[in-house]
Each structure stands twice: as C-alpha cells, then as structure tokens.
Design a protein around this motif. Sequence first.
Motif, PDB file in Angstrom:
ATOM      1  N   ALA A 180       0.879  -1.092   0.011  1.00  0.00           N
ATOM      2  CA  ALA A 180      -0.124   0.002   0.045  1.00  0.00           C
ATOM      3  C   ALA A 180       0.913   1.207  -0.126  1.00  0.00           C
ATOM      4  CB  ALA A 180      -0.879  -0.080   1.202  1.00  0.00           C
ATOM      5  N   GLU A 181       1.936   1.315   0.565  1.00  0.00           N
ATOM      6  CA  GLU A 181       3.082   2.440   0.882  1.00  0.00           C
ATOM      7  C   GLU A 181       3.650   2.446  -0.475  1.00  0.00           C
ATOM      8  OE1 GLU A 181       3.072   4.507   2.821  1.00  0.00           O
ATOM      9  OE2 GLU A 181       4.860   5.609   2.158  1.00  0.00           O
ATOM     10  N   LEU A 182       4.064   1.352  -1.008  1.00  0.00           N
ATOM     11  CA  LEU A 182       4.917   1.543  -2.503  1.00  0.00           C
ATOM     12  C   LEU A 182       3.724   1.935  -3.243  1.00  0.00           C
ATOM     13  CD1 LEU A 182       6.847  -1.820  -2.257  1.00  0.00           C
ATOM     14  CD2 LEU A 182       7.603   0.231  -2.472  1.00  0.00           C
ATOM     15  N   THR A 183       2.669   1.592  -3.360  1.00  0.00           N
ATOM     16  CA  THR A 183       1.483   2.170  -4.318  1.00  0.00           C
ATOM     17  C   THR A 183       1.381   3.765  -4.117  1.00  0.00           C
ATOM     18  OG1 THR A 183       0.564  -0.049  -4.185  1.00  0.00           O
ATOM     19  CG2 THR A 183      -0.739   1.535  -5.359  1.00  0.00           C
ATOM     20  N   ARG A 184       1.143   4.004  -2.958  1.00  0.00           N
ATOM     21  CA  ARG A 184       1.031   5.537  -2.568  1.00  0.00           C
ATOM     22  C   ARG A 184       1.923   6.396  -3.016  1.00  0.00           C
ATOM     23  NH1 ARG A 184       2.061   9.366   0.663  1.00  0.00           N
ATOM     24  NH2 ARG A 184       3.692   8.319   1.531  1.00  0.00           N
ATOM     25  N   ARG A 185       3.340   6.006  -3.077  1.00  0.00           N
ATOM     26  CA  ARG A 185       4.359   6.618  -3.541  1.00  0.00           C
ATOM     27  C   ARG A 185       4.387   6.621  -5.052  1.00  0.00           C
ATOM     28  NH1 ARG A 185       9.536   4.379  -0.516  1.00  0.00           N
ATOM     29  NH2 ARG A 185       8.320   3.998   1.506  1.00  0.00           N
ATOM     30  N   ALA A 186       4.303   5.556  -5.700  1.00  0.00           N
ATOM     31  CA  ALA A 186       4.310   5.291  -7.176  1.00  0.00           C
ATOM     32  C   ALA A 186       3.294   6.080  -7.788  1.00  0.00           C
ATOM     33  CB  ALA A 186       4.059   3.900  -7.475  1.00  0.00           C
ATOM     34  N   LEU A 187       2.034   6.232  -7.226  1.00  0.00           N
ATOM     35  CA  LEU A 187       0.906   7.012  -7.734  1.00  0.00           C
ATOM     36  C   LEU A 187       1.178   8.535  -7.295  1.00  0.00           C
ATOM     37  CD1 LEU A 187      -1.791   4.609  -7.460  1.00  0.00           C
ATOM     38  CD2 LEU A 187      -0.794   4.995  -9.607  1.00  0.00           C
ATOM     39  N   GLY A 188       1.852   8.936  -6.512  1.00  0.00           N
ATOM     40  CA  GLY A 188       1.789  10.088  -5.968  1.00  0.00           C
ATOM     41  C   GLY A 188       0.668  10.754  -5.254  1.00  0.00           C
ATOM     42  N   VAL A 189      -0.224   9.783  -4.699  1.00  0.00           N
ATOM     43  CA  VAL A 189      -1.485  10.393  -4.035  1.00  0.00           C
ATOM     44  C   VAL A 189      -1.306  10.225  -2.473  1.00  0.00           C
ATOM     45  CG1 VAL A 189      -2.949   9.167  -5.714  1.00  0.00           C
ATOM     46  CG2 VAL A 189      -2.253   7.619  -3.915  1.00  0.00           C
ATOM     47  N   ASP A 190      -2.342  10.712  -1.715  1.00  0.00           N
ATOM     48  CA  ASP A 190      -1.975  10.913  -0.341  1.00  0.00           C
ATOM     49  C   ASP A 190      -2.412   9.719   0.291  1.00  0.00           C
ATOM     50  OD1 ASP A 190      -1.375  13.750  -0.622  1.00  0.00           O
ATOM     51  OD2 ASP A 190      -3.452  14.064  -1.313  1.00  0.00           O
ATOM     52  N   ARG A 191      -3.550   9.010  -0.031  1.00  0.00           N
ATOM     53  CA  ARG A 191      -4.036   7.761   0.672  1.00  0.00           C
ATOM     54  C   ARG A 191      -4.041   6.785  -0.141  1.00  0.00           C
ATOM     55  NH1 ARG A 191      -5.426  12.461   2.783  1.00  0.00           N
ATOM     56  NH2 ARG A 191      -6.990  12.563   1.372  1.00  0.00           N
ATOM     57  N   VAL A 192      -3.755   5.281   0.398  1.00  0.00           N
ATOM     58  CA  VAL A 192      -4.151   4.117  -0.401  1.00  0.00           C
ATOM     59  C   VAL A 192      -4.459   2.994   0.591  1.00  0.00           C
ATOM     60  CG1 VAL A 192      -2.936   2.196  -1.442  1.00  0.00           C
ATOM     61  CG2 VAL A 192      -2.580   4.511  -2.421  1.00  0.00           C
ATOM     62  N   ARG A 193      -5.615   2.211   0.284  1.00  0.00           N
ATOM     63  CA  ARG A 193      -6.124   1.234   0.909  1.00  0.00           C
ATOM     64  C   ARG A 193      -6.031   0.009  -0.007  1.00  0.00           C
ATOM     65  NH1 ARG A 193      -7.783  -0.272   5.828  1.00  0.00           N
ATOM     66  NH2 ARG A 193      -9.275  -1.442   6.237  1.00  0.00           N
ATOM     67  N   LEU A 194      -5.724  -1.307   0.650  1.00  0.00           N
ATOM     68  CA  LEU A 194      -5.910  -2.398  -0.226  1.00  0.00           C
ATOM     69  C   LEU A 194      -6.771  -3.446   0.346  1.00  0.00           C
ATOM     70  CD1 LEU A 194      -2.108  -3.250  -1.383  1.00  0.00           C
ATOM     71  CD2 LEU A 194      -4.426  -3.359  -2.904  1.00  0.00           C
ATOM     72  N   GLN A 221     -11.580 -13.867 -12.800  1.00  0.00           N
ATOM     73  CA  GLN A 221     -12.555 -14.658 -11.944  1.00  0.00           C
ATOM     74  C   GLN A 221     -13.114 -13.930 -11.077  1.00  0.00           C
ATOM     75  OE1 GLN A 221      -8.956 -16.627 -10.876  1.00  0.00           O
ATOM     76  NE2 GLN A 221      -8.840 -17.759 -12.655  1.00  0.00           N
ATOM     77  N   GLY A 222     -13.739 -12.767 -11.373  1.00  0.00           N
ATOM     78  CA  GLY A 222     -14.326 -12.030 -10.599  1.00  0.00           C
ATOM     79  C   GLY A 222     -13.591 -11.320  -9.455  1.00  0.00           C
ATOM     80  N   PRO A 223     -14.118 -10.299  -8.794  1.00  0.00           N
ATOM     81  CA  PRO A 223     -13.207  -9.183  -8.182  1.00  0.00           C
ATOM     82  C   PRO A 223     -12.848 -10.097  -6.782  1.00  0.00           C
ATOM     83  CG  PRO A 223     -15.300  -8.167  -8.316  1.00  0.00           C
ATOM     84  CD  PRO A 223     -15.395  -9.621  -8.983  1.00  0.00           C
ATOM     85  N   ALA A 224     -11.576  -9.915  -6.584  1.00  0.00           N
ATOM     86  CA  ALA A 224     -10.817 -10.403  -5.503  1.00  0.00           C
ATOM     87  C   ALA A 224     -10.335  -9.590  -4.432  1.00  0.00           C
ATOM     88  CB  ALA A 224      -9.306 -11.316  -6.067  1.00  0.00           C
ATOM     89  N   GLY A 225     -10.734  -8.373  -4.655  1.00  0.00           N
ATOM     90  CA  GLY A 225     -10.517  -7.158  -3.947  1.00  0.00           C
ATOM     91  C   GLY A 225     -10.404  -5.966  -4.756  1.00  0.00           C
ATOM     92  N   ALA A 226     -10.054  -4.990  -3.762  1.00  0.00           N
ATOM     93  CA  ALA A 226     -10.119  -3.461  -4.282  1.00  0.00           C
ATOM     94  C   ALA A 226      -8.989  -2.661  -3.873  1.00  0.00           C
ATOM     95  CB  ALA A 226     -11.511  -2.852  -4.083  1.00  0.00           C
ATOM     96  N   LEU A 227      -8.561  -1.771  -4.862  1.00  0.00           N
ATOM     97  CA  LEU A 227      -7.516  -0.644  -4.628  1.00  0.00           C
ATOM     98  C   LEU A 227      -8.248   0.566  -4.351  1.00  0.00           C
ATOM     99  CD1 LEU A 227      -4.840   0.450  -4.618  1.00  0.00           C
ATOM    100  CD2 LEU A 227      -4.680   0.398  -6.783  1.00  0.00           C
ATOM    101  N   ILE A 228      -8.136   1.095  -3.198  1.00  0.00           N
ATOM    102  CA  ILE A 228      -9.062   2.516  -3.098  1.00  0.00           C
ATOM    103  C   ILE A 228      -7.521   3.815  -3.112  1.00  0.00           C
ATOM    104  CG2 ILE A 228     -10.139   3.937  -1.414  1.00  0.00           C
ATOM    105  CD1 ILE A 228     -11.177   1.003  -0.509  1.00  0.00           C
ATOM    106  N   VAL A 229      -7.834   4.534  -3.980  1.00  0.00           N
ATOM    107  CA  VAL A 229      -6.789   5.810  -3.957  1.00  0.00           C
ATOM    108  C   VAL A 229      -7.598   7.070  -3.502  1.00  0.00           C
ATOM    109  CG1 VAL A 229      -4.912   4.606  -5.290  1.00  0.00           C
ATOM    110  CG2 VAL A 229      -6.628   6.080  -6.298  1.00  0.00           C
ATOM    111  N   GLU A 230      -6.861   8.239  -2.912  1.00  0.00           N
ATOM    112  CA  GLU A 230      -7.466   9.101  -2.371  1.00  0.00           C
ATOM    113  C   GLU A 230      -6.305  10.233  -2.558  1.00  0.00           C
ATOM    114  OE1 GLU A 230     -10.855   8.951   0.530  1.00  0.00           O
ATOM    115  OE2 GLU A 230      -9.266  10.208   1.469  1.00  0.00           O
ATOM    116  N   LYS A 231      -6.611  11.184  -3.060  1.00  0.00           N
ATOM    117  CA  LYS A 231      -5.732  12.474  -3.174  1.00  0.00           C
ATOM    118  C   LYS A 231      -6.622  13.677  -2.995  1.00  0.00           C
ATOM    119  CE  LYS A 231      -2.139  14.177  -6.535  1.00  0.00           C
ATOM    120  NZ  LYS A 231      -1.725  15.221  -5.825  1.00  0.00           N
ATOM    121  N   ASP A 232      -6.065  14.685  -2.071  1.00  0.00           N
ATOM    122  CA  ASP A 232      -6.468  15.894  -1.698  1.00  0.00           C
ATOM    123  C   ASP A 232      -6.743  16.708  -2.920  1.00  0.00           C
ATOM    124  OD1 ASP A 232      -6.685  15.299   0.871  1.00  0.00           O
ATOM    125  OD2 ASP A 232      -4.781  16.313   1.402  1.00  0.00           O
TER     126      ASP A 232
END
Length: 477
Positions: free
Chosen positions: A130-144, A187-198
């Motif tokens: 989650a932290e690596l994804t947050r940095r790679a996308l340059g967003v403020d918050r990420v939840r997996l 094979q159908g959703p196995a989860g979700a990636l939530i990204v948030e940016k101010d």
Amino acid sequence: MIFGALGLVALIALAVRLAGGDQVSSLHHLYLLPALWAALARGVTGGCLVGLVGGLVQALSIFPLIERAGPSWSAVDGIVSLSTPLTLGLAVGRLVDQSHGRGAQLDALLDIQRSLAGQGPLGQRLAVVAELTRRALGVDRVRLVLESGGGDHVAASAPEDFRPAETLPKVAATPCRRLVLPLDAGQGPAGALIVEKDWDLSTATRSAASALALHLTLAIENARLTERQRHFAHELEEKVAGATRRLRELDQAKNEFLTIASHELRTPLTALQGFSELLLTREVPPDRARRYLGHVHMESKRLGRIVGDLLDLSRIESGRGPDLQRVPLDLGEIIEANLEIFAPQHPRHHFDWSGAGSAPPLCADRDAVDRMLKNLLSNAIKYSPRGGRVRVETGIAFDKPGMVELSVEDDGVGIAAEALPRIFDPYVRVSNPETAAAPGLGLGLSLVRGLAHAHGGTIEVESLPGKGSRFRVLLPG
Ligand code: ADP
C-alpha cells in the motif's frame, strides 16, 4: 544543469547578435537546443523554463523588428521561431516526465512483487505494498482490501490509519477525490484498490492507478500461487519425513521383534527339550513324570499360540484375512469360560463381570471372539503387575448403532498418550520400566484389531498413564 542550458541560451543570443543583430536568421533555430537539453534532463519544468527564456531573448530582437517593419513574412517567421523553444520544451518535457513516471511505476511494481513474494503474514506485506503504491501514484492515501477466502478479508492502508468507510461521513477539511478500482484477474473481483488525493486526481494518475491495479492483481495472484505452492511443498516434505520416520520405526520394531520372537520361541522350546529329555533319559516317578508332562503340554500350547498368532497376522497383513465362521454366539458364555481359566491363575487380580443374561446377541466367529478376549485379558493382567481390578463388560454400543461392544478395563500402568496411536501396529511394544519383564511380541493388539476389522468392526482404547486402560471391541450385532 538548468544553469548550463540558460548559459547556452546566452551564448546563442551573443552569436545571433554578432552574426547580424536583429535580423531573423536561421541561427534562431539554435534556441531549440537548450530547450531540448533542459526538457530531456529536467522534464516539463526545465523544458518550459529554458524554452520561455529562449523565446523572451528572441522577443527582445523580434518585437522591435515588427515595430519597425510592420507585419511581414519575416515577422511571422520571427514569432514562430520565438514560440518554438517553449513548445518544444513543453512537448519533450511532458514525454520525458511520462516516461520517467512509467519507469518509476515499473520500479514500484518490481518492489511490490518483491514484497508480496516475501515471507511473513499477508497483512504485513500488504501494508508495504500500500505504501509503495501510494508513492508510485503520488497520491495521499491508499487502501488495499483482499478476499482471503471463506468470506474473510485482509486489508492494509498507507498511512496506517486510513479507513475510507469511516472517513466518509466526516466533513473533510480539504476536498478530495477518491478512486475505487476492483482487483480482478478475470475470475471476479478478488479485492479493491482505493486511492485518494486531496483536491483532485489527474487523468494521468487515474490511468496509472488503473494500470497498477491490473498489475497488482496479477502480482497478488502470483504471490498467492507461490504461497500455496510453498505450503504444498512444506506439507509434502512433512508427509515424506513422517513416512520415513514411520518406516524407520517399523524397521526398528521389526528388528526388536526378531530379538523378542527368538527369545519367546526359545523359552517354551527349551522347556520342551529339557522335560522331554528328562523323561526319556531318567527313571522318573509317575507323579513327577505327570507334572513334567503337564509342563510340556503347557509350553507346547504356548508355542502353538505364538505360531498361530504369527500365521494369523501374516494372513491379515497380506490382505487375505482370517477364515471366519459366523454363528450366533452367547458372548456371556465365552466371557465366563475365559474368566474361569484366568481367575485361578492370577489370584492377585480381581475379575469383575456383571454376569450372564446381560450379553446381547452376536453373530461372529467363536474362535476369533475368544482370541480377542484372551488377548485383552492377558494384556490387562500383564500390564497391571501389582495386581488389581480387571473389569469385563458387554452390551449394545449406544454411541455406535448396530454394534455390540466387548470391553476389558484395568487399573494398571496405562499408556502414554503419544504411544496410543501406535499400539495397534504389529511388533510395537511400549517401553515401561514397571512392565519391562512382561513377555510379549507386540502382536496381540494388532491381531485383535485385524480380527475386529475382518468382522466389519473396530477397536478403541482409552488410557491414562498410572491409572489404567480400557479397550473396547465393537462388532456388528
Ligand atoms: P504385547 O503385549 O505382546 O507387547 P500387544 O500388541 O498386545 O503386544 O500390545 C502392544 C503394547 O501395548 C504393549 O507392549 C503394551 O505396552 C501396550 N498395552 C497393551 N495392552 C495394555 C494394557 N492393558 N495396559 C497397558 N499397556 C498395554
């Protein structure tokens, strides 16, 4: 580096001035070079800055020219060459920024794959991802959020306290934009990636997040497969180690059996040889001769029993099973007949049997039932060396419908819990200092189990070290 490019702009301006001053010449195209250099090295910021300066420097000579000569082709040419460094800096800078962004995302993806493939609980690894994804996308918050099977979920956030569902009802101090992407490998959703940016999420960030979600799904699937494989390999290793251990134990038990068997066979044989020799070579008074013959008879019976047990066991082990003659039996009568034999020979033991009439009807092989009971009774006596109570019971097995039970209970040395699963295996004897001298080949219980199975029944045991044991044979009625 920016200063180098600006220095180059100054040099070109000087060269243009020396070459003809304020005329729009082909030397003006040289202003593209520093803009290109800055864009390649510093992306859109560097390219725009140097391109703008290049344009402004040209403007200093082009605008006075337009003022003097009015609109002309040369003026148009000048305006075009004035704006091209900025346009080039912007275009090339954007391309460079995009390719840097892609490169950074690929690096992040590699790091994500590495973290997912690592050891440790999945939740912990997801937090790193989650932290690596947050940095790679340059967003403020990420939840997996991931499905972990059986309707359960594993989730991780960066920063740790980010809980989108809880933050929803709150009035945020800063407006923000949220993107929820399904993690779906087809094979159908196995989860979700939530990204948030101010404030807002740029189109580039959105498409980068979508691409990353796809890669993440594959990486997570990969990690899961690897984990399953690792688990499978570990299980297999344990099974192989268990089987090898078991084979070693069996091998050792067989070796011990050979030692014990030769001893067990030799004891009655020595007695038989000794007494028969005495009778043949000496004049023995009739009463003593009778006593000797009694010993010969007893020892030959013992020898016969050992040989019979071995033969039966080898039949059972080779899958042929004993020959059974199923007839209606009076179980009470078999128990009484056995107690009549055992009780006088073991005066230190008290035999407890609730009596005839209580035994349920049973259709089984008489000889097999008799041998099962004899084995259980002789064990109960053998393994309670200081004497004690031996209780025999029979009846309908209320917990096993259609079964008749025959149980033998003693208050002897008992059996350690870890040895219980092995005692029905052939040649296995459990060592106990109190009963070390007790004769036996480790065949009795495996024979009882074999005979019970041959009837379609089974045998169970309950035991506590130092308290005693209870063996229960269950046979179909
Ligand atoms: P054997 O008695 O000839 O050694 P068995 O197959 O009858 O062989 O029994 C296997 C092992 O189970 C014995 O060596 C003994 O340690 C244990 N055992 C069997 N019956 C009892 C019992 N009633 N009490 C305690 N231990 C028992």
